[in-house]
Enzyme design. Structure first.
Site, PDB file in Angstrom:
ATOM      1  N   GLU A 253     -13.451   8.483  20.493  1.00  0.00           N
ATOM      2  CA  GLU A 253     -13.866   9.102  21.763  1.00  0.00           C
ATOM      3  C   GLU A 253     -14.957   8.208  22.321  1.00  0.00           C
ATOM      4  O   GLU A 253     -16.097   8.260  21.849  1.00  0.00           O
ATOM      5  CB  GLU A 253     -14.417  10.507  21.522  1.00  0.00           C
ATOM      6  CG  GLU A 253     -13.437  11.489  20.938  1.00  0.00           C
ATOM      7  CD  GLU A 253     -12.445  12.019  21.946  1.00  0.00           C
ATOM      8  OE1 GLU A 253     -12.587  11.729  23.151  1.00  0.00           O
ATOM      9  OE2 GLU A 253     -11.505  12.707  21.525  1.00  0.00           O
ATOM     10  N   CYS A 287     -20.408  11.673  28.596  1.00  0.00           N
ATOM     11  CA  CYS A 287     -19.284  10.741  28.782  1.00  0.00           C
ATOM     12  C   CYS A 287     -18.454  11.136  29.991  1.00  0.00           C
ATOM     13  O   CYS A 287     -17.793  10.286  30.581  1.00  0.00           O
ATOM     14  CB  CYS A 287     -18.434  10.723  27.523  1.00  0.00           C
ATOM     15  SG  CYS A 287     -17.948  12.367  27.014  1.00  0.00           S
TER      16      CYS A 287
END
Ligand code: NAD
Length: 485
Positions: A253, A287
């Site tokens: 990720e 993010c």
């Protein structure tokens, strides 16, 4: 730094809390004041190897424990975390900087995630497959992959820990967790809840230490079989190379550079607060924070004025202050990156709508604060539009046609998330289908959903967390082919 350390985090290996083999510790500062919040053991290669060995030794017992028993232990750990939620949230705010309400929300969601996987794992089974011969049977089973290494960044230390250890432990894997060196304190408090719930020694281990030392060993050592990491794309690239030596399973990720597209039929009253929140929440250190805003020509002036006004009105402060809606950045390096990106944009001709400096006043004098910043007339070549700022900076650019907006949004090596806002849902859906990302928010500023997969395309990584998909990579498939007489 001043004041005495209130908290300390040691390593947790094979069911024992212990200092680093080297005896080394590091100070953890409060990002809002630079005061000392706590200290943490700084582990090394020997500690990482010891944690992996403890996890390996515990694997047979934990994977052989009935799933309902594993689930009961996880639920018990969650009950303990919920009972201490206020205290753990306070630690998280002190070490990471986010406002207390956000810290509480983060930990509450982490609890939901662990509860979810404890139940979800109960539904995982095998199946009989059809065969080509009357006297042959084919059984396909799922078995836990082995020792899982969970590497977590500092922006959501507890949420992202839960996304990794929840499914792994529920599936019967044993785990070595490594928090970021900046934020080990709340993590240690959460790991303590698992220990207190009676998790067998070695099922969950905690090693704190530099990524380049502890992280490398956890990835490189042949004992670990799945590396699940949330971090920057650069770190992901490095981990991928190291993992190649033993062909390890990976879930990456990684970074994002998230676009938000505002269509010309948008409800401005709805999109502006949603866009402001997703640009500056956690000071943009998310993010899936909005970095690039593309606005249809017809609504651009009103959007820029409204967005600038709301960004200007946000209240910054120490995360424990009742009136603080937003906190500081993590440290000087993260603040400097925001400063650099803003300077680069202004030098290239962007227009500063608001922000672009450290807020004035005694309250902000010592911490790593930076004003929520809005830039208009940005060019796609500017750093703020290409690199991950990971700070409170949003760049706005107008577009004429839908095709232009979509190609601007897709013009990025990243592909984690995107948002599109407009009243015509059919048009939004067409846009969503053409965006090269793992998650799209349509008229909503978050793509996180407990039961739906979260993850990236392109250089934002691969593998998915949350939902049933977050459990899949914790299992190996095995085909057992049986000949009958
Ligand atoms: P980082 O890559 O510096 O560190 C992340 C973790 O990796 C830390 O625990 C760190 O110690 C560890 N690490 C660093 N070098 C390592 C190495 N050589 N081997 C093994 N582990 C190593 O990232 P960060 O600054 O802590 O976090 C911010 C980044 O995380 C941003 O790029 C952000 O986009 C990304 N992120 C991604 C998601 C997502 O779901 N895709 C979510 C949150 C954050």
């Amino acid at each position: 730094m001043s004041t005495a350390a209130e908290f300390h985090a040691d390593l947790f290996i094979g069911g024992q809390w212990r200092p680093a083999a080297s005896g080394e510790t590091a100070d953890i500062p409060d990002p809002a004041t630079r005061d000392l919040v706590g200290t943490a053991a700084v582990g090394g290669v020997a500690d990482a190897a010891a944690a992996l060995e403890a996890a390996r030794d515990a694997f047979r017992g934990w994977s052989g424990t009935p799933v309902a028993e594993r689930a009961a232990l996880l639920h018990d750990a969650v009950r303990r975390i919920r009972a201490q939620l206020d205290e753990i949230a306070r630690i998280l705010t002190l070490e990471q900087g986010k406002p207390l309400a956000d810290a509480r929300k983060e930990i509450a969601f982490a609890c939901d995630v662990i509860d979810y996987y404890a139940e979800e794992a109960k539904r995982v089974g095998g199946e009989w497959r059809p065969t080509r011969h009357a006297n042959v049977r084919s059984l396909v089973v799922r078995q836990p992959v082995g020792v899982v290494v969970a590497i977590v960044p500092w922006n959501y230390p507890i949420d992202l820990l839960s996304w990794k250890i929840g499914p792994a432990l529920a599936a019967g894997c044993t785990v070595v967790a490594k928090p970021a060196s900046d934020t080990p304190l709340a993590t240690a408090a959460v790991v303590r809840c698992f220990a207190d719930a009676g998790l067998p020694a070695g099922a969950l281990n905690l090693v704190i230490g530099p990524g380049s030392v502890v992280g490398d060993e956890l990835v490189r050592n042949p004992i670990s079989r799945l590396i699940t990491i949330t971090g920057s794309t650069e770190t992901g690239r490095h981990v991928m190379r190291l993992a190649a030596d033993h062909i390890k399973r990976l879930s990456l990720e990684l970074g994002g550079q998230t676009p938000l597209i505002v269509l010309d039929d948008v409800d401005l009253e709805a999109v502006i607060p949603a866009a402001v929140r997703r640009s500056y929440s956690n000071m943009g250190q998310i993010c899936i924070a909005v970095n690039r805003i593309f606005v249809a020509d017809g609504v651009a002036d009103d959007f820029i004025t409204g967005f600038g006004d709301q960004a200007r009105g946000l209240r910054l402060g120490h995360g424990l202050d009742a009136d603080a809606e937003y906190g500081p950045l993590l440290n000087e390096a993260t603040r400097q990156r925001s400063i650099d990106h803003v300077e680069d944009a202004l030098a290239g001709g962007a227009r500063l709508i608001t922000g672009g400096q450290q807020p004035a006043g005694e309250r902000y004098a010592r911490g790593w604060f930076y004003e929520p910043t809005v830039l208009a007339d940005v060019e796609p070549t500017m750093r703020v539009m290409r690199e991950e700022t990971f700070g409170p900076v949003a760049g706005i650019r107008r577009f004429g046609s839908l095709d232009e907006a979509i190609s601007l949004a897709n013009d990025s090596p990243y592909g984690l998330a995107a948002y599109v806002f407009g009243r015509d849902l059919e048009r939004c859906l067409h846009v969503a289908e053409r965006l090269e990302v793992g998650g799209v928010g349509v008229n909503v500023n978050d793509v996180t959903e407990l039961a739906a997969p979260f993850g990236g395309w392109k250089e934002s990584g691969f593998g998915r967390e949350l939902g049933p998909e977050g459990l899949e990579h914790c299992y190996e498939l095995k085909h057992i082919r049986i000949g009958l007489s």
